[in-house]
Design an enzyme around this catalytic site. Structure first.
Site, PDB file in Angstrom:
ATOM      1  N   THR A 208       1.042  -1.346  -0.283  1.00 12.32           N
ATOM      2  CA  THR A 208       0.537  -0.203   0.128  1.00 12.32           C
ATOM      3  C   THR A 208       0.857   1.594  -0.080  1.00 12.32           C
ATOM      4  O   THR A 208       0.456   2.000  -0.614  1.00 12.32           O
ATOM      5  CB  THR A 208      -1.032  -0.059   1.138  1.00 12.32           C
ATOM      6  OG1 THR A 208      -0.367  -0.298   2.718  1.00 12.32           O
ATOM      7  CG2 THR A 208      -2.374  -1.069   1.044  1.00 12.32           C
TER       8      THR A 208
ATOM      9  N   GLY B 196      13.048 -10.284   4.058  1.00 10.84           N
ATOM     10  CA  GLY B 196      11.783  -9.170   4.548  1.00 10.84           C
ATOM     11  C   GLY B 196      11.744  -9.162   5.115  1.00 10.84           C
ATOM     12  O   GLY B 196      10.501  -8.467   5.244  1.00 10.84           O
ATOM     13  N   LEU B 197      12.768  -8.901   6.040  1.00 11.56           N
ATOM     14  CA  LEU B 197      11.910  -8.173   8.018  1.00 11.56           C
ATOM     15  C   LEU B 197      13.517  -6.728   7.110  1.00 11.56           C
ATOM     16  O   LEU B 197      14.218  -6.070   7.963  1.00 11.56           O
ATOM     17  CB  LEU B 197      13.214  -8.794   8.895  1.00 11.56           C
ATOM     18  CG  LEU B 197      12.877 -10.388   8.736  1.00 11.56           C
ATOM     19  CD1 LEU B 197      13.071 -10.726   9.651  1.00 11.56           C
ATOM     20  CD2 LEU B 197      10.835  -9.693   8.855  1.00 11.56           C
TER      21      LEU B 197
ATOM     22  N   TYR C  21       9.106  -7.026  -8.366  1.00 13.15           N
ATOM     23  CA  TYR C  21       8.398  -5.808  -7.128  1.00 13.15           C
ATOM     24  C   TYR C  21       8.093  -4.874  -8.417  1.00 13.15           C
ATOM     25  O   TYR C  21       7.060  -3.903  -8.343  1.00 13.15           O
ATOM     26  CB  TYR C  21       9.213  -5.703  -6.299  1.00 13.15           C
ATOM     27  CG  TYR C  21       9.550  -4.656  -5.101  1.00 13.15           C
ATOM     28  CD1 TYR C  21       8.226  -4.585  -4.190  1.00 13.15           C
ATOM     29  CD2 TYR C  21       9.086  -2.855  -5.567  1.00 13.15           C
ATOM     30  CE1 TYR C  21       7.920  -3.654  -3.039  1.00 13.15           C
ATOM     31  CE2 TYR C  21       8.947  -2.428  -5.177  1.00 13.15           C
ATOM     32  CZ  TYR C  21       7.842  -2.723  -3.429  1.00 13.15           C
ATOM     33  OH  TYR C  21       7.550  -1.269  -2.536  1.00 13.15           O
TER      34      TYR C  21
ATOM     35  N   ASP D  89       9.685   0.959   4.885  1.00 12.24           N
ATOM     36  CA  ASP D  89      10.758   0.019   5.621  1.00 12.24           C
ATOM     37  C   ASP D  89      12.094   1.427   6.122  1.00 12.24           C
ATOM     38  O   ASP D  89      11.649   1.120   7.610  1.00 12.24           O
ATOM     39  CB  ASP D  89      11.370  -1.163   4.611  1.00 12.24           C
ATOM     40  CG  ASP D  89      10.813  -1.842   3.914  1.00 12.24           C
ATOM     41  OD1 ASP D  89       9.436  -2.090   4.149  1.00 12.24           O
ATOM     42  OD2 ASP D  89      11.318  -2.664   3.144  1.00 12.24           O
TER      43      ASP D  89
HETATM   44  C1  GLA Z   1       8.316  -4.062   0.846  1.00 10.55           C
HETATM   45  C2  GLA Z   1       8.869  -2.749   0.162  1.00 10.55           C
HETATM   46  C3  GLA Z   1       8.366  -1.695   0.944  1.00 10.55           C
HETATM   47  C4  GLA Z   1       7.031  -2.037   0.586  1.00 10.55           C
HETATM   48  C5  GLA Z   1       6.946  -3.755   1.150  1.00 10.55           C
HETATM   49  C6  GLA Z   1       5.659  -4.152   0.397  1.00 10.55           C
HETATM   50  O1  GLA Z   1       9.850  -4.250   1.641  1.00 10.55           O
HETATM   51  O2  GLA Z   1      10.363  -2.081   0.298  1.00 10.55           O
HETATM   52  O3  GLA Z   1       8.710   0.149   0.344  1.00 10.55           O
HETATM   53  O4  GLA Z   1       6.625  -2.156  -0.102  1.00 10.55           O
HETATM   54  O5  GLA Z   1       8.061  -4.277   0.197  1.00 10.55           O
HETATM   55  O6  GLA Z   1       4.845  -3.322   1.248  1.00 10.55           O
END
Ligand code: GLA
Length: 386
Positions: A35, A124-125, A222, A172
């Site tokens: 989002t 993904g962290l 992505y 992030d």
């Molecule tokens: C990655 C991106 C964020 C966000 C998420 C999905 O972590 O760096 O900016 O878009 O994916 O919510």
């Protein structure tokens, strides 16, 4: 590693003492996925693990980059700080130097830098955001530039766009810069206004399950999602002026969705509009202490990311599905960009051990990879440690 151990590692690496030590955390997003670059809200928390940066000035007019996690050592002159390297971990901190220079800051001091992080890579962290933000924070302190935390997050995000070539949103880097212990950040990614919401989960743990799936956050996939959302906005603009998908309520979307003629873009938009609503409902539920409701919204978020946004894949789906079967699981969903990485689950204290055993075994049986589990501790944002 402790800070004392890190300092002695710096001493071994450079033959002198570190003058300063900085830290910036990774993050886990509770809800509000994909989002951020659509102008919507997110709800992440900073974690207690992250990336450390130690530095000392040198008089050689060089920026030296070493990491305890990576073998490659890079040494750059001041006039090399705005050029991206081909395939190097150094692009993450280097991109931040480049952003400072772009903002008119002169780098005229050499530094010896040592990095160490304990965010699992590719999980993904936000290991990359933690590295970008710790660099931005350290430079801000060293150079006295006085940027606020939001600007530091924006510097990190721009660096990711230009040096890691991922067109990410702000979530992030913002969470890494602005996190607060035992709070989640309800961030409006359009205005960058945010509220820190206490996460007091009595008798419930936030459990992170690492799929250890070999797929990393694939920048191609992505960036493709980012582009598909842009297509949806362009097609909707034929019937309504609109900057971001997140401007639409679900009702408004239903009235004009037929304007999106590209079926893929249509599915992506449907996820975003629904996820924005779920995020708002989830924040309200948490504030009201309605955890069961929060959990159902997490589950629905996963389903939408699986079916409409198509960023889950067999590993994340297996992990979430197995979690949903465990008694005492309030909710479970993928977190972060997707395509592998981690799920986040709310699990009653008494069910945590069963969860780890049952989900761990079932996941390994289905996927053939041993997963890993962490009980999340919500920590503070970037700081100077010493
Ligand atoms: C990655 C991106 C964020 C966000 C998420 C999905 O972590 O760096 O900016 O878009 O994916 O919510």
């Amino acid at each position: 590693m402790t800070v004392t151990e890190l300092k002695s590692a710096f001493q071994s690496a450079y033959g002198k003492e570190a003058e300063a030590v900085y830290f910036s955390p990774g993050r886990v997003n509770l809800i509000g996925e994909h989002t951020d670059y659509n102008g919507g809200a997110v709800f992440p928390c900073a974690l207690s693990f992250g990336t450390y940066l130690l530095l000392s000035k040198n008089d050689k007019k060089l920026i030296n980059f070493k990491s305890l996690n990576q073998p490659e050592i890079v040494s750059l002159a001041f006039d090399q700080l705005t050029t991206r390297l081909e395939k190097s971990w150094v692009n993450y901190p280097l991109g931040v130097f480049a952003q400072y220079i772009k903002r008119g800051v002169k780098i005229e001091q050499g530094y010896d830098i040592l990095i160490w992080g304990n965010v699992p890579n590719g999980a993904g962290l936000s290991s990359s955001a933690a590295l970008e933000v710790v660099t931005a924070f350290a430079l801000n302190d060293q150079l006295g530039t006085g940027f606020d935390r939001t600007v530091l997050a924006q510097i990190g995000q721009k660096s990711e766009h230009e040096f890691a070539l991922v067109n990410c949103g702000i979530m992030d880097q913002f969470a890494s810069a602005n996190g607060k212990k035992d709070h989640a950040i309800h961030l409006n990614c359009d205005t960058l206004e945010f509220e820190l919401v206490p996460v007091k989960l009595k008798g419930v743990k936030i459990l992170i399950s690492n799929t250890h799936s070999p797929h990393k956050l694939d920048s191609g996939a992505y960036n493709q999602r980012v582009a598909e959302c842009k297509t949806a906005v362009e097609q909707l603009n034929k019937v309504r002026p609109l900057k971001y998908l997140a401007e639409l309520t679900e009702e408004e979307f239903k009235k004009i969705e037929s304007a999106i003629t590209d079926p893929i873009a249509h599915k992506r938009a449907r996820h975003v509009v629904g996820e924005v609503q779920r995020t708002s409902d989830a924040v309200k539920a948490l504030k009201a202490g309605e955890l069961e409701k929060f959990g159902k919204l997490m589950n629905a978020s996963h389903v939408s990311l699986r079916d409409d946004y198509e960023v889950t894949g067999p590993e994340l789906d297996a992990m979430a599905e197995e979690a949903w079967k465990v008694e005492g699981v309030i909710g479970s969903r993928m977190t972060g960009g997707g395509f592998g990485g981690c799920t986040v689950s709310l699990v009653k204290d008494e069910a945590v051990d069963t969860f780890i055993k049952q989900v761990g075994e079932a996941y390994e049986k289905r996927i053939g990879i041993k997963p890993e589990f962490y009980v999340a501790e919500i920590g503070d944002g970037a700081c100077k440690i010493a």
